[in-house]
Design an enzyme around this catalytic site. Structure first.
Site, PDB file in Angstrom:
ATOM      1  N   ARG A   1      -7.298   0.503  17.080  1.00 17.84           N
ATOM      2  CA  ARG A   1      -7.775   0.710  15.712  1.00 17.84           C
ATOM      3  C   ARG A   1      -8.778  -0.414  15.483  1.00 17.84           C
ATOM      4  O   ARG A   1      -9.691  -0.545  16.293  1.00 17.84           O
ATOM      5  CB  ARG A   1      -6.614   0.752  14.707  1.00 17.84           C
ATOM      6  CG  ARG A   1      -7.006   1.505  13.423  1.00 17.84           C
ATOM      7  CD  ARG A   1      -5.900   1.642  12.408  1.00 17.84           C
ATOM      8  NE  ARG A   1      -5.669   0.384  11.684  1.00 17.84           N
ATOM      9  CZ  ARG A   1      -4.779   0.238  10.701  1.00 17.84           C
ATOM     10  NH1 ARG A   1      -4.028   1.264  10.336  1.00 17.84           N
ATOM     11  NH2 ARG A   1      -4.622  -0.911  10.081  1.00 17.84           N
TER      12      ARG A   1
ATOM     13  N   LYS B   1       0.802  -1.236   0.000  1.00 21.75           N
ATOM     14  CA  LYS B   1       0.000   0.000   0.000  1.00 21.75           C
ATOM     15  C   LYS B   1       0.831   1.279   0.000  1.00 21.75           C
ATOM     16  O   LYS B   1       0.415   2.273  -0.580  1.00 21.75           O
ATOM     17  CB  LYS B   1      -0.987   0.004   1.171  1.00 21.75           C
ATOM     18  CG  LYS B   1      -0.341   0.119   2.528  1.00 21.75           C
ATOM     19  CD  LYS B   1      -1.372  -0.021   3.647  1.00 21.75           C
ATOM     20  CE  LYS B   1      -0.709   0.188   4.981  1.00 21.75           C
ATOM     21  NZ  LYS B   1      -1.418  -0.467   6.082  1.00 21.75           N
TER      22      LYS B   1
HETATM   23  C1  PLP Z   1      -0.571  -1.287   6.608  1.00 19.22           C
HETATM   24  C2  PLP Z   1      -0.920  -2.518   7.331  1.00 19.22           C
HETATM   25  C3  PLP Z   1       0.068  -3.464   7.579  1.00 19.22           C
HETATM   26  C4  PLP Z   1       1.520  -3.268   7.200  1.00 19.22           C
HETATM   27  O1  PLP Z   1       2.095  -2.291   8.012  1.00 19.22           O
HETATM   28  P1  PLP Z   1       3.669  -1.984   7.962  1.00 19.22           P
HETATM   29  O2  PLP Z   1       3.933  -1.241   9.210  1.00 19.22           O
HETATM   30  O3  PLP Z   1       3.903  -1.194   6.730  1.00 19.22           O
HETATM   31  O4  PLP Z   1       4.356  -3.297   7.926  1.00 19.22           O
HETATM   32  C5  PLP Z   1      -0.312  -4.628   8.230  1.00 19.22           C
HETATM   33  N1  PLP Z   1      -1.585  -4.832   8.611  1.00 19.22           N
HETATM   34  C6  PLP Z   1      -2.563  -3.937   8.394  1.00 19.22           C
HETATM   35  C7  PLP Z   1      -3.945  -4.237   8.854  1.00 19.22           C
HETATM   36  C8  PLP Z   1      -2.263  -2.750   7.738  1.00 19.22           C
HETATM   37  O5  PLP Z   1      -3.237  -1.855   7.514  1.00 19.22           O
END
Ligand code: PLP
Length: 351
Positions: A129, A34
């Site tokens: 969250r 992402k």
């Molecule tokens: C963005 C995201 C991740 C990855 O996070 P990083 O810190 O970039 O490794 C993992 N799980 C969820 C639910 C996310 O939204």
């Protein structure tokens, strides 16, 4: 034009490093795309270097990666919107969920389209969250279990995102205990998706709670850092992504504005320290391109003074000589990279 250079070899190296280490401890990695807007080049690189699946928060990104024929499976990270339930079951093989109405909508969509959709049920272990509160989890699981077209594939958690809560033996232990109770109810094994890049320091200290079987890793691969303390992952490249922009003015000026000081272009009241006359470079780069506070200049001695929408002001008095027309390069923090990637004013170059 500002350019974001994305070095696929370095990302591939980081992905292989993390995946290999995880696999040795019995964990799979979902590679998270992402922060680079689901670029198919990045997805392909991750798939070729050990990740089990591609995970992204946006359906639009998953659609584009599928369009580019990058093999999945695909995991939707952001909780599905009920209004998009049909697209979710078409585009994502697995989605993360915490809402019964949403799971019912996914079930209806799956039945209608004749597919089976896998869900990972999220537990909120305190970061506040997404996720179901642990005391409500087993009742929730039983409701989802009965939905046709839906397979409860795993349980997961996400820490260090909103609340900044560290993963530790206590909260991850709680996840593992819920997994065991869930498996007893369902009668089959579950994936245990223990978190994001904040878990990497535990993983590399070989101090990982037994029972976690999966991690979802974005920043740790793309920027080479764990996110508990933003320490480098040993052996990973930290410079896979670089932002460059051109100097469009280079002049000596005082360090304090002349005249009555009110508000800047964004309504803030700026403060200035008088450091005498300084050599200042203005770059064709601004808040429409990135988050200037998240940039780290590569030029020795360079100091970012501030930015407006389209201009970045850099003090280069203590740096080796530069000229108008030269480009300066910067390392990026997560927010700066995210903004540069999504800005249509920044050209993306994959090398
Ligand atoms: C963005 C995201 C991740 C990855 O996070 P990083 O810190 O970039 O490794 C993992 N799980 C969820 C639910 C996310 O939204």
């Amino acid at each position: 034009m500002a350019v974001l250079t994305i070095d696929l070899k370095k990302i591939g190296h980081n992905s292989a490093l993390v995946s290999r280490h995880a696999r040795a401890l019995g964990l799979s990695i979902y590679g998270v795309t992402k922060v680079l807007s689901g670029a198919w080049q990045v997805a392909q690189t991750l798939k070729n270097s050990g990740v089990e699946a591609i995970a992204d928060s946006r359906l639009m990104n998953i659609a584009a990666m599928r369009e580019a024929n990058i093999p999945g499976p695909y995991v939707l990270l952001r909780l599905p919107a009920i209004s998009e339930a049909e697209q979710v079951v078409v585009l994502a093989d697995i989605s993360l969920n915490s809402d019964l109405d949403t799971c019912q909508a996914l079930s209806k969509a799956a039945i209608k389209l004749g597919v089976r959709h896998r869900v990972i049920l999220m537990v909120d272990l305190g970061d506040l969250r997404e996720g179901i509160w642990p005391s409500e989890f087993l009742a929730f699981l039983k409701s989802v279990q009965s939905l046709p077209g839906i397979e409860v594939y795993g349980i997961g958690t996400n820490l260090t995102c909103y609340g900044g809560v560290f993963p530790d033996e206590k909260n991850l232990g709680q996840l593992i205990s819920l997994k065991e109770q869930s498996q007893a109810i369902l009668g089959h094994d579950l994936l245990v998706s223990g978190g994001n890049s904040s878990t990497l320091s535990l993983l590399f200290e070989n101090n990982f709670p037994v029972g976690i079987t999966n991690l979802r890793i974005g920043e740790g691969i793309i920027l080479g850092r764990e996110t508990m303390r933003r320490e480098p992952v040993a052996g990973a490249y930290l410079d896979a992504c670089i932002l460059t922009a051109e100097i469009i003015e280079l002049r000596e000026k005082p360090s304090v504005p002349v005249g009555t000081i009110g508000q800047d272009a964004f309504g803030n009241s700026p403060q200035f320290a008088d450091r005498g006359v300084r050599k200042r470079a203005i770059l064709a780069l601004g808040r429409q391109d990135t988050v200037p506070e998240g940039l780290d200049p590569h030029l020795t001695g360079a100091l970012i003074l501030g930015a407006s929408s389209d201009h970045l002001i850099v003090d280069v008095t203590d740096s080796p000589a530069v000229r108008t027309g030269d480009t300066l390069s910067f390392s990026l923090g997560y927010g700066a990279l995210l903004a540069a990637s999504t800005s249509r004013y920044v050209k993306k170059e994959f090398i």
